[in-house]
Design a protein around this motif. Sequence first.
Motif, PDB file in Angstrom:
ATOM      1  N   GLU A 130     -29.990 -27.297   6.285  1.00 14.85           N
ATOM      2  CA  GLU A 130     -29.932 -28.039   5.017  1.00 14.85           C
ATOM      3  C   GLU A 130     -30.320 -29.500   5.229  1.00 14.85           C
ATOM      4  OE1 GLU A 130     -26.585 -25.641   2.430  1.00 14.85           O
ATOM      5  OE2 GLU A 130     -25.880 -26.955   4.054  1.00 14.85           O
TER       6      GLU A 130
ATOM      7  N   ALA B  75     -31.799 -30.483   1.307  1.00 11.00           N
ATOM      8  CA  ALA B  75     -31.228 -29.861   0.115  1.00 11.00           C
ATOM      9  C   ALA B  75     -30.152 -28.875   0.533  1.00 11.00           C
ATOM     10  CB  ALA B  75     -32.308 -29.149  -0.695  1.00 11.00           C
ATOM     11  N   ASP B  76     -29.126 -28.771  -0.302  1.00  4.45           N
ATOM     12  CA  ASP B  76     -28.115 -27.744  -0.078  1.00  4.45           C
ATOM     13  C   ASP B  76     -28.696 -26.380  -0.420  1.00  4.45           C
ATOM     14  OD1 ASP B  76     -26.232 -29.587   0.701  1.00  4.45           O
ATOM     15  OD2 ASP B  76     -25.362 -29.777  -1.323  1.00  4.45           O
TER      16      ASP B  76
ATOM     17  N   LEU C 120     -23.879 -23.073  -2.730  1.00  6.07           N
ATOM     18  CA  LEU C 120     -22.741 -23.683  -3.404  1.00  6.07           C
ATOM     19  C   LEU C 120     -21.486 -23.030  -2.825  1.00  6.07           C
ATOM     20  CD1 LEU C 120     -24.050 -23.679  -7.078  1.00  6.07           C
ATOM     21  CD2 LEU C 120     -23.858 -25.654  -5.553  1.00  6.07           C
TER      22      LEU C 120
ATOM     23  N   THR D  47     -22.627 -18.947  -3.457  1.00 11.55           N
ATOM     24  CA  THR D  47     -23.820 -18.634  -4.256  1.00 11.55           C
ATOM     25  C   THR D  47     -24.975 -19.499  -3.783  1.00 11.55           C
ATOM     26  OG1 THR D  47     -23.193 -20.256  -5.940  1.00 11.55           O
ATOM     27  CG2 THR D  47     -22.470 -17.969  -6.280  1.00 11.55           C
TER      28      THR D  47
ATOM     29  N   THR E  22     -28.077 -22.028  -4.200  1.00  9.11           N
ATOM     30  CA  THR E  22     -28.588 -23.084  -5.068  1.00  9.11           C
ATOM     31  C   THR E  22     -30.023 -22.752  -5.450  1.00  9.11           C
ATOM     32  OG1 THR E  22     -29.452 -24.358  -3.218  1.00  9.11           O
ATOM     33  CG2 THR E  22     -27.161 -24.782  -3.856  1.00  9.11           C
ATOM     34  N   ASP E  23     -30.625 -23.579  -6.288  1.00 13.98           N
ATOM     35  CA  ASP E  23     -32.031 -23.370  -6.631  1.00 13.98           C
ATOM     36  C   ASP E  23     -32.905 -23.437  -5.373  1.00 13.98           C
ATOM     37  OD1 ASP E  23     -31.359 -23.107  -9.271  1.00 13.98           O
ATOM     38  OD2 ASP E  23     -31.909 -25.164  -9.839  1.00 13.98           O
TER      39      ASP E  23
ATOM     40  N   GLU F 131     -32.471 -20.184  -3.540  1.00 21.03           N
ATOM     41  CA  GLU F 131     -33.232 -19.116  -4.199  1.00 21.03           C
ATOM     42  C   GLU F 131     -34.712 -19.212  -3.862  1.00 21.03           C
ATOM     43  OE1 GLU F 131     -32.165 -16.601  -5.774  1.00 21.03           O
ATOM     44  OE2 GLU F 131     -30.185 -17.041  -6.611  1.00 21.03           O
TER      45      GLU F 131
END
Length: 294
Positions: free
Chosen positions: A40, A45-46, A49, A56, A58-59, A62
């Motif tokens: 990350e 970016a993470d 979550l 889950t 994150t965008d 994904e």
Amino acid sequence: MQFQQLQYFVAVAETRHFTRAAELVHVAQPSLSQQIKALERELGADLFLRARGNITLTDAGEALLPLARRILADADTARYEVQELAQLRSGRVRLGATPSLCTGLLPDVLRAFHDRYPGIQLLIEESGSHDLVRELARGALDLALIVLPLPPASPALTTVELLREDLVVVSAPEATVPGRGRGGVRIADLEGERLVMFRHGYDLRELTVAACRSAGFEPGFAVEGGEMDAVLGFVRAGLGVAVVPRMVAARSGRGLRVTPLAKPGLHRTIALAHRSDVAPPRAARELQRMLLER
């Protein structure tokens, strides 16, 4: 970005649980978490979550997931291809064939295969089709050249037709040819002739005897029980006549008279077989390709 980090990321994305993901990739959970955090940081970016008991994507996660899966799949493909190529530098191929095919078809193909892949050891099992089918079933052979149709109650085999070969009559040069002057030897002309006959279990024996019985007579034997070389030797010595594959007669015709069988004649269908539930090794598949393209 490290390959291992992508493996850990995909494992967490698929399990939605850090501990289960760590078990899946056989690493301690703290180490897996550290590698995910390092990934990350590098990406800025993470990827997940992290809510208590709920992980889950994150965008960013994904977006990365299909790319990471593709990279891992490409790596597996690369590893597989390299291993497959390595198999062609060493290893073995266990090939079964009927004695007549060992004499007629295989020498040229095996020489070409050996010239191309000198590190591959060729192990040849010479036997009748029924025996070869049993050897395939128990995993003792990778491939086998057999005569179709398969014996009753055969195991699940994948077969590819290789050739359809005519049978001919061979006799000593000084011997009288059965049915001489009729444009070839009819099966009926073999009635009263003394045949040099193969041992029990030979496909050629069964085919010849069945043809004689269909013509209405029981064949008589001058000598029986031989392998291919012995049968040809007995015929050269004038002990009788024999029905053999045209390919064998062409290769071993010295000292023999070769006469075709009158139409419709006798034929046999040769197929290349392997177990349906087990893919042959790469080297065996390469030999299979060369046999089919011969």
